[in-house]
Design a protein around this motif. Structure first.
Motif, PDB file in Angstrom:
ATOM      1  N   UNK A 574      42.294  41.975  31.204  1.00  0.00           N
ATOM      2  CA  UNK A 574      43.634  42.455  31.543  1.00  0.00           C
ATOM      3  C   UNK A 574      43.852  43.867  31.016  1.00  0.00           C
ATOM      4  N   UNK A 575      43.334  44.155  29.832  1.00  0.00           N
ATOM      5  CA  UNK A 575      43.444  45.518  29.297  1.00  0.00           C
ATOM      6  C   UNK A 575      42.714  46.503  30.202  1.00  0.00           C
ATOM      7  N   UNK A 576      41.582  46.114  30.749  1.00  0.00           N
ATOM      8  CA  UNK A 576      40.857  46.977  31.679  1.00  0.00           C
ATOM      9  C   UNK A 576      41.681  47.250  32.934  1.00  0.00           C
ATOM     10  N   UNK A 577      42.314  46.201  33.447  1.00  0.00           N
ATOM     11  CA  UNK A 577      43.128  46.380  34.651  1.00  0.00           C
ATOM     12  C   UNK A 577      44.328  47.281  34.381  1.00  0.00           C
ATOM     13  N   UNK A 578      44.900  47.203  33.187  1.00  0.00           N
ATOM     14  CA  UNK A 578      46.024  48.083  32.851  1.00  0.00           C
ATOM     15  C   UNK A 578      45.572  49.532  32.747  1.00  0.00           C
ATOM     16  N   UNK A 579      44.384  49.759  32.169  1.00  0.00           N
ATOM     17  CA  UNK A 579      43.893  51.132  32.035  1.00  0.00           C
ATOM     18  C   UNK A 579      43.527  51.731  33.389  1.00  0.00           C
ATOM     19  N   UNK A 580      42.963  50.931  34.249  1.00  0.00           N
ATOM     20  CA  UNK A 580      42.519  51.437  35.547  1.00  0.00           C
ATOM     21  C   UNK A 580      42.923  50.435  36.632  1.00  0.00           C
ATOM     22  N   UNK A 581      44.197  50.404  37.002  1.00  0.00           N
ATOM     23  CA  UNK A 581      44.663  49.401  37.967  1.00  0.00           C
ATOM     24  C   UNK A 581      44.020  49.610  39.338  1.00  0.00           C
ATOM     25  N   UNK A 582      43.581  48.551  39.962  1.00  0.00           N
ATOM     26  CA  UNK A 582      42.989  48.677  41.294  1.00  0.00           C
ATOM     27  C   UNK A 582      44.028  49.143  42.309  1.00  0.00           C
ATOM     28  N   UNK A 583      43.558  49.707  43.383  1.00  0.00           N
ATOM     29  CA  UNK A 583      44.490  50.232  44.382  1.00  0.00           C
ATOM     30  C   UNK A 583      45.227  49.108  45.095  1.00  0.00           C
ATOM     31  N   UNK A 584      44.517  48.000  45.363  1.00  0.00           N
ATOM     32  CA  UNK A 584      45.112  46.870  46.082  1.00  0.00           C
ATOM     33  C   UNK A 584      44.800  45.591  45.314  1.00  0.00           C
ATOM     34  N   UNK A 585      45.786  44.708  45.234  1.00  0.00           N
ATOM     35  CA  UNK A 585      45.596  43.378  44.655  1.00  0.00           C
ATOM     36  C   UNK A 585      46.013  42.336  45.688  1.00  0.00           C
ATOM     37  N   UNK A 586      45.138  41.380  45.904  1.00  0.00           N
ATOM     38  CA  UNK A 586      45.423  40.284  46.834  1.00  0.00           C
ATOM     39  C   UNK A 586      45.411  38.987  46.034  1.00  0.00           C
ATOM     40  N   UNK A 587      46.500  38.254  46.098  1.00  0.00           N
ATOM     41  CA  UNK A 587      46.601  36.984  45.383  1.00  0.00           C
ATOM     42  C   UNK A 587      46.864  35.861  46.388  1.00  0.00           C
ATOM     43  N   UNK A 588      46.063  34.817  46.310  1.00  0.00           N
ATOM     44  CA  UNK A 588      46.271  33.693  47.216  1.00  0.00           C
ATOM     45  C   UNK A 588      44.999  32.881  47.373  1.00  0.00           C
ATOM     46  N   UNK A 589      45.089  31.807  48.110  1.00  0.00           N
ATOM     47  CA  UNK A 589      46.247  31.289  48.844  1.00  0.00           C
ATOM     48  C   UNK A 589      47.370  30.869  47.885  1.00  0.00           C
ATOM     49  N   UNK A 590      48.590  31.127  48.292  1.00  0.00           N
ATOM     50  CA  UNK A 590      49.741  30.970  47.410  1.00  0.00           C
ATOM     51  C   UNK A 590      49.887  29.527  46.916  1.00  0.00           C
ATOM     52  N   UNK A 591      49.763  28.569  47.809  1.00  0.00           N
ATOM     53  CA  UNK A 591      49.963  27.165  47.446  1.00  0.00           C
ATOM     54  C   UNK A 591      48.635  26.461  47.162  1.00  0.00           C
ATOM     55  N   UNK A 592      47.685  26.660  48.029  1.00  0.00           N
ATOM     56  CA  UNK A 592      46.415  25.956  47.863  1.00  0.00           C
ATOM     57  C   UNK A 592      45.683  26.429  46.614  1.00  0.00           C
TER      58      UNK A 592
END
Length: 649
Positions: A574-592
């Motif tokens: 998570x610290x790595x992601x905060x230092x260098x956040x990716x351009x796009x984040x995809x989260x899902x499938x939302x329910x499954x």
């Protein structure tokens, strides 16, 4: 013998091999290109060995930063060597199918040396529709199962010196080098299985240890124990050698830590795996023990009575009863086993009527299989367990009461059943049929062999009646098994779409319901137009990530998924992601996706990382740009697509 003389079918026939090959090729041509699913955790692990293998070919080392993984390296290294850095989904689909075929062929060859023709051929035919009805194309499972089949067959040759091509040697000095070579062969196959999937390999090794303790009975127990110790030492030596050979692709110390020392942590820990194993045994014990123990008790009583009528064996060493008195332990064992199989089917029927599907039934794990095949396989599993129980019981019985001729099927049943127990320990259910375990073929073979043998005893002089009944039975079995993959055929027919814009899916055929995921891939490429733009998919599916054709952020693990990612890496990543956040984040499938997390182990490391990204990273740096509708099977779900705020125009 129970199943015919040892030389009844000394080797596979060319005709049978050609027929099996033709059927397998036809199935492969129809099924290999079909991508039955379109998103992670739908039908489980739909092909992510090749994407990680592509990273290996690009210079990434397994079990180091960025490549931590609780799985052994063999499948990834093999795919990397075969396809380089240009592997595609079709590569893994073909690799998976090839090793599924190898599992069937290996067992067919092994059974052909010990069972009368055409029992192995019919068992192979009946196994095919079950093996190829599962839309699971994760190559390491198929590779491990094929190697487990090889372990079982080589263990058969090692434990019973007369089973292979070489004739048994009566001179112990002459036997020693030959037996040592065969023991090394079993150990090498076991080590390869461990390097493909450790749980499968450990299960196979435990089965082989049991075999070496039981056979050959002519050797003293101390000698058999020494042989088992030599086998364990040889497996360890083969594993060390395998690590040295694979060292260009991995860190050896990291491999030991990730796979053997901490590999169970993402799956809930060692106690969870032991609890699952206990649950499997409890299922089997509760389902079959009354019938099995009753059968064994009746067998002892019948054997005691038979010993008063005749000597049982004619002294030829074949295990056949003598011609003077057919009422021997062998005949009684055959009849009792056949009746027990029918009782098993009846018990399964009663279980369904009284309390729903039996936990050992195939139908409990997948709706694509019919009721009758599930019951037949349950009966076949019972027969395998009965054979193992008889072998253990006979070790404490007097010589004249020991059932003869069961050695070969005990060897195969013991190794393959042990493999089935350990193969999917991270699941709470005993899925011996779901993961295409080779025990399926063993169960079918035992059912056919014992049924035919009982019918031959029932009609000793009526050859026409025997031929008619066995032919009808074989036809009914094949009809039942081959009628099961109706849903599979329908899904294959529905794979009509091609996605030419996605290089990784070149040559694959997809369902129309995958259009939503196709839109996800298209939108992600638009939002990350540069080839160097990073995209994070949570939970990770390397198969879907490959559609984006964009790099993933630098993370500690090779894959962020419920049973593949350690909790100890969450804060660092998570610290790595905060230092260098990716351009796009995809989260899902939302329910499954949430269902899968809870179904396995609840609050895992992957779930905690996703939660921190959702609560801390997204509100500060990202904006929800799209809620893409997708379909998982027939259910509607959503993929949430976020883009960095500074990149939104």
């Amino acid at each position: 013998m129970w199943f015919g003389r040892a030389n009844a079918s000394p080797r596979p026939t060319v005709g049978e091999i050609l027929i099996l090959t033709a059927i397998l090729v036809a199935i492969g041509v129809a099924m290999v290109p079909c991508h039955w699913t379109s998103t992670w955790a739908d039908e489980e692990f739909t092909g992510w060995v090749v994407p990680i293998a592509n990273r290996l070919a690009g210079g990434q080392l397994l079990y180091t930063d960025g490549g931590h993984l609780p799985l052994p390296p063999l499948s990834f290294v093999l795919a990397s060597l075969l396809f380089g850095s240009h592997g595609i989904w079709l590569s893994e689909s073909a690799l998976n199918f090839t090793f599924q075929c190898l599992a069937i062929v290996i067992l067919y060859v092994g059974l052909s040396r010990r069972l009368p023709r055409p029992v192995p051929f019919l068992a192979a035919l009946a196994t095919m529709p079950i093996f190829f009805s599962l839309a699971k194309t994760i190559a390491y499972d198929a590779i491990a199962q094929a190697l487990a089949s090889l372990v079982a067959v080589t263990a058969l040759v090692e434990a019973l010196p007369g089973c292979g091509r070489a004739p048994p040697m009566r001179d112990p000095a002459a036997r020693r080098p030959h037996a040592a070579r065969r023991l090394v062969a079993v150990a090498a196959a076991t080590a390869a299985c461990v390097l493909a999937k450790q749980s499968t390999g450990f299960g196979a090794a435990l089965g082989v240890c049991g075999v070496l303790v039981l056979f050959p009975r002519t050797d003293p127990l101390r000698q058999r124990m020494r042989r088992m110790g030599a086998y364990v030492a040889a497996v360890i030596a083969a594993l060390l050698l395998g690590c040295v050979v694979l060292s260009p692709f991995m860190s050896i110390s990291g491999f030991v830590t990730d796979v053997f020392v901490t590999g169970s942590e993402p799956k809930g820990g060692s106690l969870t795996l032991l609890a699952n194993l206990y649950g499997y045994i409890s299922q089997i014990w509760g389902e079959w023990t009354p019938t099995m123990m009753g059968g064994v008790l009746a067998l002892v009583i019948l054997g005691t009575a038979a010993s008063r009528w005749s000597d049982g064996d004619s002294g030829t060493g074949t295990g056949e009863p003598d011609g003077r008195n057919p009422r021997t332990l062998v005949i009684g064992s055959l009849w009792l086993t056949y009746v027990a199989a029918l009782a098993g089917v009846a018990g399964g029927l009663f279980a369904v009527i009284s309390r729903g599907p039996s936990p050992l039934m195939l139908t409990a794990f997948s709706p694509i299989f019919g009721f009758l095949p599930g019951q037949l396989l349950s009966a076949g599993l019972f027969l395998c367990l009965l054979l193992v129980a008889l072998a253990g019981l006979s070790s404490i019985l007097p010589d004249r009461l020991r059932p003869t001729g069961i050695g070969p099927l005990v060897v195969l049943s013991l190794v393959l059943f042990s493999t089935a127990l350990f193969h999917s320990l991270s699941d709470r259910r005993f899925r011996w049929t779901y993961d295409n375990n080779p025990l399926i073929m063993m169960a079918v073979a035992a059912l056919i062999a014992l049924s035919w043998r009982a019918l031959r005893r029932l009609f000793p002089r009526a050859r026409v009646a025997f031929v008619v009944l066995t032919s009808v039975g074989a036809f009914a079995l094949q009809l039942g098994m081959w009628s099961t993959p109706g849903a599979t055929t329908q899904r294959v027919r529905m794979c009509t779409e091609t996605w030419p814009e996605v290089r990784y899916l070149r040559g694959a055929k997809l369902m129309a319901k995958g259009a939503g995921m196709r839109d996800v891939a298209h939108l992600v490429r638009q939002l990350a137009p540069n080839a160097t733009d990073t995209v994070l998919l949570l939970p990770e599916d390397p198969n879907v990530e490959s559609w984006f054709e964009r790099p993933r952020p630098a993370l500690s693990g090779a894959i962020v998924f419920v049973d593949q990612y350690w909790d100890r890496y969450v804060d660092v990543d998570f610290a790595r992601l905060e230092r260098d956040p990716p351009k796009v984040i995809v989260i899902g499938p939302r329910y499954h996706g949430r269902f899968v997390q809870l179904f396995y182990h609840g609050n895992t490391g992957a779930a905690r990382l996703i939660e921190r990204v959702d609560r801390e990273l997204l509100p500060r740096h990202y904006r929800l740009l799209a809620e893409q509708k997708i379909k998982i099977n027939v259910k509607e779900d959503f993929m949430d697509i976020y883009v960095r705020v500074e990149d939104v125009h």
